[in-house]
Design an enzyme around this catalytic site. Structure first.
Site, PDB file in Angstrom:
ATOM      1  N   LYS A  22       0.517  -1.025   0.079  1.00  0.00           N
ATOM      2  CA  LYS A  22      -0.382  -0.220  -0.428  1.00  0.00           C
ATOM      3  C   LYS A  22       0.388   1.441   0.094  1.00  0.00           C
ATOM      4  O   LYS A  22       0.905   2.054  -0.766  1.00  0.00           O
ATOM      5  CB  LYS A  22      -0.545  -0.242   1.373  1.00  0.00           C
ATOM      6  N   ASN A  23       2.352   1.158   0.933  1.00  0.00           N
ATOM      7  CA  ASN A  23       2.919   2.500   1.087  1.00  0.00           C
ATOM      8  C   ASN A  23       3.483   2.796  -0.097  1.00  0.00           C
ATOM      9  O   ASN A  23       4.474   3.962  -0.293  1.00  0.00           O
ATOM     10  CB  ASN A  23       3.853   2.586   2.138  1.00  0.00           C
ATOM     11  N   ARG A  92      -5.327  10.495   3.854  1.00  0.00           N
ATOM     12  CA  ARG A  92      -4.287  11.077   4.298  1.00  0.00           C
ATOM     13  C   ARG A  92      -3.358  10.708   3.388  1.00  0.00           C
ATOM     14  O   ARG A  92      -2.410  12.361   3.118  1.00  0.00           O
ATOM     15  CB  ARG A  92      -4.380  11.091   5.546  1.00  0.00           C
ATOM     16  N   CYS A 116      -5.467  12.107  12.211  1.00  0.00           N
ATOM     17  CA  CYS A 116      -5.678  11.100  11.490  1.00  0.00           C
ATOM     18  C   CYS A 116      -6.318  10.126  13.113  1.00  0.00           C
ATOM     19  O   CYS A 116      -5.633  10.249  14.392  1.00  0.00           O
ATOM     20  CB  CYS A 116      -5.693  10.364  10.577  1.00  0.00           C
ATOM     21  N   ARG A 121      -0.292  14.243  12.952  1.00  0.00           N
ATOM     22  CA  ARG A 121      -0.301  14.135  11.832  1.00  0.00           C
ATOM     23  C   ARG A 121      -0.208  15.391  10.854  1.00  0.00           C
ATOM     24  O   ARG A 121      -0.660  15.743   9.726  1.00  0.00           O
ATOM     25  CB  ARG A 121      -0.341  13.279  10.912  1.00  0.00           C
ATOM     26  N   PRO A 122       0.331  15.727  11.640  1.00  0.00           N
ATOM     27  CA  PRO A 122       1.024  17.587  10.851  1.00  0.00           C
ATOM     28  C   PRO A 122       1.676  17.260   9.585  1.00  0.00           C
ATOM     29  O   PRO A 122       2.388  16.090   9.379  1.00  0.00           O
ATOM     30  CB  PRO A 122       1.782  18.659  11.824  1.00  0.00           C
ATOM     31  N   ILE A 123       1.829  18.473   8.950  1.00  0.00           N
ATOM     32  CA  ILE A 123       2.233  18.703   7.396  1.00  0.00           C
ATOM     33  C   ILE A 123       2.895  19.630   7.018  1.00  0.00           C
ATOM     34  O   ILE A 123       3.490  20.056   6.061  1.00  0.00           O
ATOM     35  CB  ILE A 123       1.167  18.606   6.378  1.00  0.00           C
ATOM     36  N   ASP A 124       4.054  20.006   8.004  1.00  0.00           N
ATOM     37  CA  ASP A 124       5.143  21.156   8.098  1.00  0.00           C
ATOM     38  C   ASP A 124       5.493  20.879   7.440  1.00  0.00           C
ATOM     39  O   ASP A 124       6.484  21.762   6.601  1.00  0.00           O
ATOM     40  CB  ASP A 124       5.131  21.749   9.810  1.00  0.00           C
ATOM     41  N   ASP A 305       4.646   0.487  12.449  1.00  0.00           N
ATOM     42  CA  ASP A 305       3.237  -0.354  11.758  1.00  0.00           C
ATOM     43  C   ASP A 305       2.890  -1.796  11.845  1.00  0.00           C
ATOM     44  O   ASP A 305       2.178  -2.203  11.524  1.00  0.00           O
ATOM     45  CB  ASP A 305       3.241   0.056   9.977  1.00  0.00           C
ATOM     46  N   ARG A 397      -8.805  -0.982   4.996  1.00  0.00           N
ATOM     47  CA  ARG A 397      -8.352   0.558   4.113  1.00  0.00           C
ATOM     48  C   ARG A 397      -6.265  -0.164   3.985  1.00  0.00           C
ATOM     49  O   ARG A 397      -5.996  -0.015   2.509  1.00  0.00           O
ATOM     50  CB  ARG A 397      -7.330   1.256   5.332  1.00  0.00           C
TER      51      ARG A 397
HETATM   52  C1  UD1 Z   1       4.488   6.948   6.318  1.00  0.00           C
HETATM   53  C2  UD1 Z   1       3.653   5.572   6.162  1.00  0.00           C
HETATM   54  C3  UD1 Z   1       2.231   5.326   7.641  1.00  0.00           C
HETATM   55  C4  UD1 Z   1       4.032   4.839   8.090  1.00  0.00           C
HETATM   56  C5  UD1 Z   1       4.664   6.413   8.843  1.00  0.00           C
HETATM   57  C6  UD1 Z   1       6.176   5.928   9.924  1.00  0.00           C
HETATM   58  C7  UD1 Z   1       2.318   5.779   4.092  1.00  0.00           C
HETATM   59  C8  UD1 Z   1       0.675   6.376   3.105  1.00  0.00           C
HETATM   60  N1  UD1 Z   1       2.035   6.073   4.990  1.00  0.00           N
HETATM   61  O1  UD1 Z   1       3.399   7.678   6.792  1.00  0.00           O
HETATM   62  O2  UD1 Z   1       1.934   3.749   7.382  1.00  0.00           O
HETATM   63  O3  UD1 Z   1       3.406   4.879  10.208  1.00  0.00           O
HETATM   64  O4  UD1 Z   1       5.259   6.599   6.855  1.00  0.00           O
HETATM   65  O5  UD1 Z   1       6.904   5.314   8.956  1.00  0.00           O
HETATM   66  O6  UD1 Z   1       3.339   5.839   3.808  1.00  0.00           O
HETATM   67  N2  UD1 Z   1       5.747  14.773  10.379  1.00  0.00           N
HETATM   68  C9  UD1 Z   1       5.478  15.851  10.844  1.00  0.00           C
HETATM   69  N3  UD1 Z   1       5.766  16.664  10.345  1.00  0.00           N
HETATM   70  C10 UD1 Z   1       5.568  16.668   8.638  1.00  0.00           C
HETATM   71  C11 UD1 Z   1       5.452  15.357   8.271  1.00  0.00           C
HETATM   72  C12 UD1 Z   1       5.637  14.361   9.583  1.00  0.00           C
HETATM   73  O7  UD1 Z   1       5.581  16.922  12.208  1.00  0.00           O
HETATM   74  O8  UD1 Z   1       5.229  17.833   7.817  1.00  0.00           O
HETATM   75  C13 UD1 Z   1       5.933  14.341  11.789  1.00  0.00           C
HETATM   76  C14 UD1 Z   1       5.204  12.939  11.851  1.00  0.00           C
HETATM   77  O9  UD1 Z   1       3.773  13.800  13.425  1.00  0.00           O
HETATM   78  C15 UD1 Z   1       4.956  11.857  12.634  1.00  0.00           C
HETATM   79  C16 UD1 Z   1       6.695  11.650  12.480  1.00  0.00           C
HETATM   80  O10 UD1 Z   1       6.445  13.038  11.255  1.00  0.00           O
HETATM   81  O11 UD1 Z   1       5.982  11.858  13.949  1.00  0.00           O
HETATM   82  C17 UD1 Z   1       6.385  10.292  10.348  1.00  0.00           C
HETATM   83  O12 UD1 Z   1       5.823  10.636   9.740  1.00  0.00           O
HETATM   84  P1  UD1 Z   1       6.056  10.204   8.085  1.00  0.00           P
HETATM   85  O13 UD1 Z   1       6.921   9.409   7.660  1.00  0.00           O
HETATM   86  O14 UD1 Z   1       5.777  11.831   7.346  1.00  0.00           O
HETATM   87  O15 UD1 Z   1       4.918   9.811   8.040  1.00  0.00           O
HETATM   88  P2  UD1 Z   1       3.609   9.551   7.474  1.00  0.00           P
HETATM   89  O16 UD1 Z   1       4.715  10.061   5.378  1.00  0.00           O
HETATM   90  O17 UD1 Z   1       2.974  10.385   7.340  1.00  0.00           O
END
Ligand code: UD1
Length: 416
Positions: A22-23, A92, A116, A121-124, A305, A397
């Site tokens: 999936k990922n 997401r 979620c 799950r911020p996107i900064d 995961d 999912r």
């Molecule tokens: C991806 C995977 C998810 C997995 C995760 C960590 C997909 C679709 N999903 O999620 O299954 O659990 O990697 O291996 O591939 N963070 C921030 N700011 C940001 C982005 C992330 O603070 O802009 C933080 C998150 O809150 C979290 C950490 O970084 O604490 C890791 O998140 P991230 O690696 O981005 O996970 P995803 O890409 O969302």
């Protein structure tokens, strides 16, 4: 709302195959937006997240067609650069398509994906990365409105190796003039798979799988046929299922190199495994030694995961174990459900302490998220009596007809 009804206590036997990841599939589907030529992705798994990502492509004007086990994608005549709220809220990972839409249109309007079940799950980091490529972003009324008319390659220094941010920036940079460098990039195998896919279409990406990724912008991408990697989390889930339930199973398509952290831990449980040509053979009597400490961290560390599944395993292993969740702040929601089944687990902040019990007991439990939900299924496989797992939609999912997969190796599980 579908439920699983599981009768515990059956030993597992036979062969099971790991389906595509999936990922890996999700960012690769987002990457299809960058090409005006037809693309075929093989062995498409029917996980709900993948179906929803297909809907996002269709909403942009792309054509997504399933044929046999493959997905045919045609993004030659996209008509929209927007992702509306209703689509962004169900998936997401819709945020991954922001980079691709910008690369293709040099503009995008994407609804904020929001938090979620497992955390805020911020996107900064995504936003910071895109800004380094000279994208102007207005974050207002739940939408990110992006102007990429003056996009150019840039240097992005990630404060944390976020998987999604790394993928988003890679996707944004592929058709962007100049050289982009991502420092402190995520190193997950899915990042390598995304780079391999994009390079197979003509992109110029190097360093994927290391902490520095370089992307040299190209003018256009070709079409092609690509087979995304097998799902290392599903592989790990089946392995843990076999260890817990006991029996003798073969897991096909088990890529050991993607699961080193899990295999290291498995060695400590006195379980018998053999690996040959991507086939893992497992013999387990279900009586396992607890693993002292498991701590999630970015790849190559132990994957978040698989945290819920290994926690279920620890709950019936002999001894005491400590499980530390470092990535997502709300990722212990399966614990109260496991406790209902007789597990002895206490959680403080990001640490769960597990005292292994001899038996779990069937109960009526709720899946609150994808991996936490699957952990309850694993617990149900060994519990005495019947377990009902509610809210199976979370599990759908990222697993396709899990009940049929597990039944094929002897589990007693049905969807009701
Ligand atoms: C991806 C995977 C998810 C997995 C995760 C960590 C997909 C679709 N999903 O999620 O299954 O659990 O990697 O291996 O591939 N963070 C921030 N700011 C940001 C982005 C992330 O603070 O802009 C933080 C998150 O809150 C979290 C950490 O970084 O604490 C890791 O998140 P991230 O690696 O981005 O996970 P995803 O890409 O969302």
């Amino acid at each position: 709302m579908d439920k699983f009804l599981i009768k515990g206590g059956k030993k597992l036997k036979g062969s099971i195959k790991v389906t595509s990841a999936k990922n890996a599939y999700l960012p690769i589907l987002a990457g299809c937006i960058l090409s005006e030529k037809p693309i075929v992705l093989t062995d498409c798994p029917k996980y709900i997240d993948i179906i929803n990502m297909g809907k996002i492509l269709e909403n942009l004007g792309g054509k997504v067609k399933e044929s046999d086990e493959n997905l045919q994608i045609d993004c030659s005549s996209l008509t929209s650069s927007n992702i509306p709220q209703d689509l962004a809220s169900v998936l997401r990972s819709s945020i991954f398509s922001l980079g691709s839409i910008l690369g293709r249109f040099k503009r995008a309007k994407v609804a904020y994906p929001g938090g979620c079940e497992i955390g805020a799950r911020p996107i900064d980091l995504h936003i910071k990365g895109l800004k380094a490529l000279n994208v102007k972003i207005i974050d207002k009324h739940g939408y990110l409105t992006c102007d990429g008319r003056n996009m150019r390659g840039g240097r992005v220094n990630l404060d944390f190796p976020s998987v999604g941010a790394t993928e988003n920036i890679m996707l944004a940079a592929v058709l962007t003039k100049g050289e982009t460098e991502i420092i402190n990039a995520a190193k997950e195998p899915e990042i390598i798979d995304l780079a391999n896919f994009l390079n197979s279409l003509g992109a110029k990406i190097s360093g994927a799988g290391t902490s520095v990724i370089k992307i040299t912008g190209v003018k256009k991408l070709n079409g092609g046929v690509y087979s995304p990697m097998p799902d290392r989390i599903i592989a790990g889930t089946y392995l843990i299922a076999g260890m817990m339930a006991g029996g003798n199973i073969q897991i096909e398509n088990f890529r050991a190199e993607d699961n080193i952290a899990l295999l290291e831990k498995v060695k400590k449980t006195a379980c018998n495994i053999k690996l040959e040509n991507d086939i893992l053979t497992l013999k387990s009597d279900g009586r396992l030694k607890a693993i002292n400490k498991i701590e999630t961290s970015p790849y190559p560390g132990f994957p978040t995961d698989l945290q819920a599944q290994i926690l279920a395993l620890q709950s019936i292993s002999k001894g005491t174990s400590m499980v530390v969740e470092n990535l997502f702040e709300s990722r212990f929601k399966h614990v109260p459900e496991l406790v209902k089944m007789g597990a002895k687990i206490s959680v403080k902040d990001r640490t769960a302490v597990v005292h292994g019990v001899e038996k779990l007991y069937g109960a009526d439990v709720n899946a609150t998220d994808l991996r936490g939900g699957v952990a309850l299924v694993l617990a149900g496989l060994v519990a005495e009596g019947y377990t009902t797992v509610n809210n199976v939609r979370h599990i759908d999912r990222g697993y396709y007809q899990l009940e049929n997969q597990l039944s094929s190796i002897g589990a007693e599980i049905t969807r009701i």
